[in-house]
Design a protein around this motif. Structure first.
Motif, mmCIF file in Angstrom:
data_model
loop_
_atom_site.group_PDB
_atom_site.id
_atom_site.type_symbol
_atom_site.label_atom_id
_atom_site.label_comp_id
_atom_site.label_asym_id
_atom_site.label_seq_id
_atom_site.Cartn_x
_atom_site.Cartn_y
_atom_site.Cartn_z
ATOM 1 N N GLY A 26 43.467 47.104 40.065
ATOM 2 C CA GLY A 26 42.598 46.462 39.081
ATOM 3 C C GLY A 26 43.413 45.828 37.973
ATOM 4 N N PHE A 27 42.754 45.044 37.157
ATOM 5 C CA PHE A 27 43.395 44.383 36.026
ATOM 6 C C PHE A 27 42.711 44.816 34.741
ATOM 7 N N ALA A 28 43.437 44.761 33.645
ATOM 8 C CA ALA A 28 42.848 45.081 32.351
ATOM 9 C C ALA A 28 43.386 44.112 31.325
ATOM 10 N N VAL A 76 42.835 43.574 45.638
ATOM 11 C CA VAL A 76 43.386 43.200 44.335
ATOM 12 C C VAL A 76 42.264 42.512 43.562
ATOM 13 N N PHE A 77 41.843 43.120 42.457
ATOM 14 C CA PHE A 77 40.633 42.685 41.762
ATOM 15 C C PHE A 77 41.001 41.993 40.453
ATOM 16 N N ALA A 78 41.327 40.710 40.577
ATOM 17 C CA ALA A 78 41.780 39.942 39.417
ATOM 18 C C ALA A 78 40.656 39.143 38.773
ATOM 19 N N ALA A 79 39.459 39.181 39.328
ATOM 20 C CA ALA A 79 38.362 38.377 38.766
ATOM 21 C C ALA A 79 37.923 38.928 37.413
ATOM 22 N N ALA A 80 37.451 38.023 36.565
ATOM 23 C CA ALA A 80 36.804 38.398 35.307
ATOM 24 C C ALA A 80 35.297 38.408 35.570
ATOM 25 N N ASN A 123 25.723 44.390 35.674
ATOM 26 C CA ASN A 123 26.241 44.046 36.995
ATOM 27 C C ASN A 123 26.936 45.249 37.621
ATOM 28 N N PRO A 124 27.026 45.261 38.958
ATOM 29 C CA PRO A 124 27.799 46.319 39.604
ATOM 30 C C PRO A 124 29.264 46.189 39.216
ATOM 31 N N ASP A 125 29.947 47.321 39.066
ATOM 32 C CA ASP A 125 31.390 47.311 38.844
ATOM 33 C C ASP A 125 32.050 47.339 40.221
ATOM 34 N N ALA A 168 43.344 54.949 30.624
ATOM 35 C CA ALA A 168 41.985 55.494 30.691
ATOM 36 C C ALA A 168 41.153 54.707 31.697
ATOM 37 N N LYS A 169 41.348 53.393 31.729
ATOM 38 C CA LYS A 169 40.591 52.550 32.652
ATOM 39 C C LYS A 169 40.924 52.894 34.104
ATOM 40 N N ARG A 170 42.204 53.131 34.384
ATOM 41 C CA ARG A 170 42.616 53.496 35.742
ATOM 42 C C ARG A 170 41.877 54.751 36.216
HETATM 43 O O1 C5P Z 1 36.039 47.216 32.767
HETATM 44 P P1 C5P Z 1 36.816 45.933 32.821
HETATM 45 O O2 C5P Z 1 35.948 44.717 33.020
HETATM 46 O O3 C5P Z 1 37.798 45.766 31.695
HETATM 47 O O4 C5P Z 1 37.704 46.091 34.135
HETATM 48 C C1 C5P Z 1 38.494 45.053 34.597
HETATM 49 C C2 C5P Z 1 38.775 45.267 36.061
HETATM 50 O O5 C5P Z 1 37.589 45.635 36.756
HETATM 51 C C3 C5P Z 1 39.274 44.015 36.733
HETATM 52 O O6 C5P Z 1 40.100 44.392 37.815
HETATM 53 C C4 C5P Z 1 37.961 43.390 37.236
HETATM 54 O O7 C5P Z 1 38.183 42.510 38.329
HETATM 55 C C5 C5P Z 1 37.180 44.617 37.660
HETATM 56 N N1 C5P Z 1 35.706 44.486 37.521
HETATM 57 C C6 C5P Z 1 34.909 44.422 38.662
HETATM 58 N N2 C5P Z 1 33.545 44.348 38.530
HETATM 59 C C7 C5P Z 1 32.964 44.330 37.309
HETATM 60 C C8 C5P Z 1 33.770 44.387 36.144
HETATM 61 C C9 C5P Z 1 35.138 44.453 36.287
HETATM 62 O O8 C5P Z 1 35.442 44.432 39.783
HETATM 63 N N3 C5P Z 1 31.643 44.250 37.207
#
Ligand code: C5P
Length: 222
Positions: free
Chosen positions: A144-146, A91-95, A124-126, A158-160
């Motif tokens: 993921g979160f948006a 669960v990727f809730a981080a900003a 940065n890596p996504d 689209a993000k999904r």
């Molecule tokens: O692309 P955006 O930042 O809007 O996407 C948000 C989602 O992607 C969130 O779930 C966030 O935790 C994750 N994310 C990530 N690594 C990044 C950027 C976003 O895991 N470098």
């Protein structure tokens, strides 16, 4: 042994902002409080999951009874996520900061009559995308979160697809909603079933409902 609908499940949660160093005493950050990620970790724990809580610097206290991995930067968060695998769900809730300073100085930058510092950035890596697209060892459920300010369903759908995750929890963070930094959230859950709009409710209740949905989904798979 833990009881609950997520007993025996290992789940990682990323939460909070990241800090991207400029030099040893300065950084670039964002306004994420970590509130929703922390509530989620607590709700997953309450359902009996073994939770790895990977958090950037946040003022909010992590829940008791979870494994806390405290990180600063996106690169550190990515390494912590990789080290936490394998998991049943991520669960990727981080900003996560999109950019870091390309070459952070190992000495404090000084004022100089030669002019102002110029920062160069690197991407940065996504983390969400990387984990979603793992060829081997991908968690069975990736969430993921948006945070959107307009066209929430279109952008989150689209993000999904772009990220390759299973669900996107989308919310409208326009200042008028008071959601960013507030106690309430109004989310739309995007999955392969389409968009499901949830009523506005407390962040703790959003977390409880998401944890329940994660349990149902994992338990229907095996
Ligand atoms: O692309 P955006 O930042 O809007 O996407 C948000 C989602 O992607 C969130 O779930 C966030 O935790 C994750 N994310 C990530 N690594 C990044 C950027 C976003 O895991 N470098």
């Amino acid at each position: 042994a833990p009881q609950g609908s997520l007993a025996g499940r290992r789940i990682l949660v990323t939460s909070g902002p990241t800090h991207e160093p400029i030099d040893p005493v300065r950084y670039i950050a964002n306004r994420s409080s970590g509130a929703q990620g922390t509530a989620l970790a607590r709700a997953l724990r309450d359902q009996g999951a073994e939770v790895v809580f990977i958090t950037g610097p946040a003022d909010i206290r992590p829940p008791e009874g979870v494994e806390v991995v405290a990180v600063q930067s996106a690169l550190e968060m990515e390494a912590a996520v990789q080290a936490a695998l394998p998991v049943d769900a991520g669960v990727f809730a981080a900003a996560v900061a999109d950019w870091r300073v390309a070459s952070a100085s190992d000495r404090k930058l000084k004022k100089s009559k030669d002019g102002l510092p110029v920062l160069e950035f690197a991407e940065n890596p996504d983390i969400l995308k990387t984990v979603s697209r793992m060829a081997q060892g991908r968690p069975p459920l990736v969430v993921g979160f948006a945070a959107e300010t307009n066209d929430v369903v279109e952008n989150a759908t689209a993000k999904r697809l772009r990220k390759g995750c299973d669900w996107i929890v989308a919310n409208d963070v326009s200042p008028a909603t008071g959601i960013m930094g507030g106690d309430e959230n109004a989310v739309i859950l995007i999955s392969d079933q389409g968009a499901e709009e949830w009523p506005r409710m407390g962040k703790a209740e959003v977390a409880t409902r998401l944890a329940a949905r994660i349990a149902t989904t994992l338990n229907s798979k095996s």
